[in-house]
Write a protein that holds these residues in place. Structure first.
Motif, PDB file in Angstrom:
ATOM      1  N   GLU A 161       6.229   6.903   5.992  1.00 20.53           N
ATOM      2  CA  GLU A 161       5.301   6.675   4.915  1.00 20.53           C
ATOM      3  C   GLU A 161       5.429   5.311   4.329  1.00 20.53           C
ATOM      4  OE1 GLU A 161       2.868   8.710   4.128  1.00 20.53           O
ATOM      5  OE2 GLU A 161       3.685  10.274   5.454  1.00 20.53           O
ATOM      6  N   THR A 162       6.610   4.741   4.252  1.00 20.50           N
ATOM      7  CA  THR A 162       6.724   3.334   3.557  1.00 20.50           C
ATOM      8  C   THR A 162       6.332   2.308   4.403  1.00 20.50           C
ATOM      9  OG1 THR A 162       8.731   4.175   2.375  1.00 20.50           O
ATOM     10  CG2 THR A 162       8.703   1.661   2.693  1.00 20.50           C
ATOM     11  N   GLY A 163       6.564   2.691   5.677  1.00 25.18           N
ATOM     12  CA  GLY A 163       5.982   1.451   6.720  1.00 25.18           C
ATOM     13  C   GLY A 163       4.358   1.531   6.722  1.00 25.18           C
ATOM     14  N   LEU A 164       4.108   2.941   6.800  1.00 30.53           N
ATOM     15  CA  LEU A 164       2.447   3.129   6.781  1.00 30.53           C
ATOM     16  C   LEU A 164       2.026   2.224   5.460  1.00 30.53           C
ATOM     17  CD1 LEU A 164      -0.165   4.155   8.054  1.00 30.53           C
ATOM     18  CD2 LEU A 164       0.320   6.301   6.729  1.00 30.53           C
ATOM     19  N   HIS A 165       2.457   2.405   4.235  1.00 30.16           N
ATOM     20  CA  HIS A 165       2.001   1.941   3.181  1.00 30.16           C
ATOM     21  C   HIS A 165       2.089   0.305   3.150  1.00 30.16           C
ATOM     22  CE1 HIS A 165       1.256   1.453  -1.093  1.00 30.16           C
ATOM     23  NE2 HIS A 165       2.105   0.730  -1.062  1.00 30.16           N
ATOM     24  N   GLY A 186      -1.089  -2.219   3.190  1.00 30.47           N
ATOM     25  CA  GLY A 186      -1.274  -3.031   2.091  1.00 30.47           C
ATOM     26  C   GLY A 186      -1.199  -4.546   2.361  1.00 30.47           C
ATOM     27  N   TRP A 187      -0.751  -4.838   3.495  1.00 26.59           N
ATOM     28  CA  TRP A 187      -0.316  -6.070   3.999  1.00 26.59           C
ATOM     29  C   TRP A 187      -1.475  -7.185   4.271  1.00 26.59           C
ATOM     30  CZ3 TRP A 187       4.061  -8.719   3.692  1.00 26.59           C
ATOM     31  CH2 TRP A 187       4.007  -9.969   4.491  1.00 26.59           C
ATOM     32  N   PRO A 188      -2.685  -6.588   4.720  1.00 26.91           N
ATOM     33  CA  PRO A 188      -3.611  -7.404   5.007  1.00 26.91           C
ATOM     34  C   PRO A 188      -4.278  -8.080   3.378  1.00 26.91           C
ATOM     35  CG  PRO A 188      -4.071  -5.776   6.407  1.00 26.91           C
ATOM     36  CD  PRO A 188      -2.877  -5.101   5.417  1.00 26.91           C
ATOM     37  N   ALA A 189      -4.136  -7.007   2.546  1.00 23.80           N
ATOM     38  CA  ALA A 189      -4.674  -7.455   1.187  1.00 23.80           C
ATOM     39  C   ALA A 189      -3.875  -8.417   0.564  1.00 23.80           C
ATOM     40  CB  ALA A 189      -4.832  -6.255   0.101  1.00 23.80           C
ATOM     41  N   LEU A 190      -2.435  -8.405   0.870  1.00 21.17           N
ATOM     42  CA  LEU A 190      -1.588  -9.486   0.185  1.00 21.17           C
ATOM     43  C   LEU A 190      -1.714 -10.750   0.843  1.00 21.17           C
ATOM     44  CD1 LEU A 190       1.345  -7.313  -0.140  1.00 21.17           C
ATOM     45  CD2 LEU A 190       0.008  -7.833  -1.832  1.00 21.17           C
TER      46      LEU A 190
END
Length: 106
Positions: free
Chosen positions: A94-98, A102-106
């Motif tokens: 779940e953490t990896g998926l999150h 979220g990475w592209p937005a950062l």
């Protein structure tokens, strides 16, 4: 006019005898409470697992632990360890998926 509990879970006591079961009352009025009303205690972990899209393993383990505590029972050590490992793997997933979502937005 006072209303009774919306949800009542019947938790049978372990061992032989004619003892009264324990009842867990919940007065919530949400759709989840309506889905589990009248369900047997031993069916709850599977039902809870189907209700949650995130952290299914953790929700099921929490339900099993709560029911065992209510019945004053111990969960088998191997079963408990397997469930704990499942929860740990689920947390990593779940953490990896999150992070990936979220990475592209950062």
């Amino acid at each position: 006019m006072a209303q009774g509990p919306f949800l009542r879970i019947d938790v049978p006591l372990p061992g032989p005898g004619e003892g009264e079961p324990i009842f867990i009352d919940y007065a919530g009025t949400g759709p989840v409470a309506r889905l589990v009303t009248g369900a047997r205690a031993d069916a709850m972990p599977a039902m809870i697992g189907r209700l949650f899209a995130i952290c299914v393993e953790a929700q099921q383990l929490a339900c099993r632990l709560a029911l065992a505590a209510a019945q004053n029972l111990e969960i088998d050590g191997a079963e408990l360890e397997t469930a704990r490992q499942g929860v740990s793997l689920e947390a990593v997933r779940e953490t990896g998926l999150h992070i990936l979502l979220g990475w592209p937005a950062l």
